[in-house]
Design a protein around this motif. Structure first.
Motif, PDB file in Angstrom:
ATOM      1  N   SER A 252      -8.068 -64.796  59.861  1.00  0.00           N
ATOM      2  CA  SER A 252      -9.374 -64.958  60.502  1.00  0.00           C
ATOM      3  C   SER A 252     -10.496 -65.073  59.469  1.00  0.00           C
ATOM      4  N   LEU A 253     -10.250 -64.653  58.248  1.00  0.00           N
ATOM      5  CA  LEU A 253     -11.272 -64.760  57.205  1.00  0.00           C
ATOM      6  C   LEU A 253     -11.389 -66.189  56.667  1.00  0.00           C
ATOM      7  N   THR A 254     -10.259 -66.875  56.535  1.00  0.00           N
ATOM      8  CA  THR A 254     -10.260 -68.225  55.965  1.00  0.00           C
ATOM      9  C   THR A 254      -9.999 -69.307  57.006  1.00  0.00           C
ATOM     10  N   ASN A 255      -9.584 -68.945  58.198  1.00  0.00           N
ATOM     11  CA  ASN A 255      -9.183 -69.896  59.254  1.00  0.00           C
ATOM     12  C   ASN A 255      -8.145 -70.889  58.744  1.00  0.00           C
ATOM     13  N   ASP A 256      -7.261 -70.422  57.894  1.00  0.00           N
ATOM     14  CA  ASP A 256      -6.218 -71.259  57.314  1.00  0.00           C
ATOM     15  C   ASP A 256      -4.912 -70.457  57.296  1.00  0.00           C
ATOM     16  N   SER A 257      -3.817 -71.172  57.091  1.00  0.00           N
ATOM     17  CA  SER A 257      -2.531 -70.485  57.003  1.00  0.00           C
ATOM     18  C   SER A 257      -2.524 -69.603  55.752  1.00  0.00           C
ATOM     19  N   PRO A 258      -1.680 -68.587  55.745  1.00  0.00           N
ATOM     20  CA  PRO A 258      -1.696 -67.632  54.628  1.00  0.00           C
ATOM     21  C   PRO A 258      -1.332 -68.287  53.299  1.00  0.00           C
ATOM     22  N   LYS A 259      -2.212 -68.079  52.302  1.00  0.00           N
ATOM     23  CA  LYS A 259      -1.979 -68.622  50.958  1.00  0.00           C
ATOM     24  C   LYS A 259      -2.259 -67.520  49.954  1.00  0.00           C
ATOM     25  N   PHE A 260      -1.245 -66.784  49.607  1.00  0.00           N
ATOM     26  CA  PHE A 260      -1.358 -65.759  48.574  1.00  0.00           C
ATOM     27  C   PHE A 260       0.004 -65.599  47.927  1.00  0.00           C
ATOM     28  N   HIS A 261       0.009 -65.006  46.773  1.00  0.00           N
ATOM     29  CA  HIS A 261       1.254 -64.802  46.048  1.00  0.00           C
ATOM     30  C   HIS A 261       1.579 -63.309  46.024  1.00  0.00           C
ATOM     31  N   HIS A 262       2.709 -62.979  46.567  1.00  0.00           N
ATOM     32  CA  HIS A 262       3.257 -61.623  46.581  1.00  0.00           C
ATOM     33  C   HIS A 262       2.542 -60.695  47.577  1.00  0.00           C
ATOM     34  N   THR A 263       1.248 -60.429  47.389  1.00  0.00           N
ATOM     35  CA  THR A 263       0.522 -59.562  48.321  1.00  0.00           C
ATOM     36  C   THR A 263      -0.859 -60.143  48.606  1.00  0.00           C
ATOM     37  N   CYS A 264      -1.411 -59.738  49.734  1.00  0.00           N
ATOM     38  CA  CYS A 264      -2.754 -60.157  50.134  1.00  0.00           C
ATOM     39  C   CYS A 264      -3.726 -59.017  49.812  1.00  0.00           C
ATOM     40  N   THR A 265      -4.831 -59.368  49.203  1.00  0.00           N
ATOM     41  CA  THR A 265      -5.796 -58.335  48.798  1.00  0.00           C
ATOM     42  C   THR A 265      -6.653 -57.849  49.964  1.00  0.00           C
ATOM     43  N   LYS A 266      -6.692 -58.617  51.044  1.00  0.00           N
ATOM     44  CA  LYS A 266      -7.576 -58.273  52.168  1.00  0.00           C
ATOM     45  C   LYS A 266      -6.826 -57.805  53.411  1.00  0.00           C
TER      46      LYS A 266
END
Length: 160
Positions: free
Chosen positions: A25-39
């Motif tokens: 909901s913060l980026t309105n995009d599919s998840p894009k992170f490596h290993h863990t999400c900071t938020k």
């Protein structure tokens, strides 16, 4: 292997989009992170998912007693039917030589049809025990995979 969507499925900030699936909901995009999400926020959705899995686990535990009972009762009944069918074969079909070509052409094959129906019924009773057992076993394995996935995600965030 843990997918990014496994993280998002437990995060309170995720939403479902018909085009993209699970999105942040913060980026309105599919998840894009490596290993863990900071938020990531693990509160309400995680709690709901754990409650859901706990209910499934309790349901499986309740089904377990039924499956075990049926796993013993139906095969015993099936074996008894097959033994009875064997005696029908020995006393009627074998003694009166019903399977000979002359008798099959001249006589009605009623006893032979009854023998086959009883045989199939006996095997069906055995199958009535095996099918639910295999279904229970598969459901239990899938539930364990879900629990393991949640554990793996929580281990990444050192959340216990």
């Amino acid at each position: 292997m843990i997918k990014n969507t496994d993280h998002c499925a437990l995060c309170d900030l995720s939403e479902t989009n018909l085009k993209l699936g699970l999105v942040c909901s913060l980026t309105n995009d599919s998840p894009k992170f490596h290993h863990t999400c900071t938020k990531i926020k693990l509160n309400i959705r995680l709690e709901d998912k754990l409650k859901e899995l706990d209910e499934k686990s309790e349901e499986l535990e309740y089904r377990k007693s039924q499956v075990i009972r049926n796993f013993f009762i139906y095969p015993i009944l099936g074996i008894c039917v097959l033994i009875g069918d064997y005696f029908i074969y020995q006393n009627f079909i074998n003694n009166y030589d019903i399977l000979s070509i002359d008798n099959l052409q001249n006589d009605s094959p009623t006893i032979l049809i009854a023998f086959i129906i009883i045989l199939l019924f006996g095997f069906g009773l055995i199958g009535k025990a095996i099918g639910p057992y295999l279904n229970y076993k598969q459901d239990k394995e899938l539930l364990q995979v879900e629990f393991n996935t949640i554990d793996d995600v929580l281990d990444l965030y050192r959340f216990r």
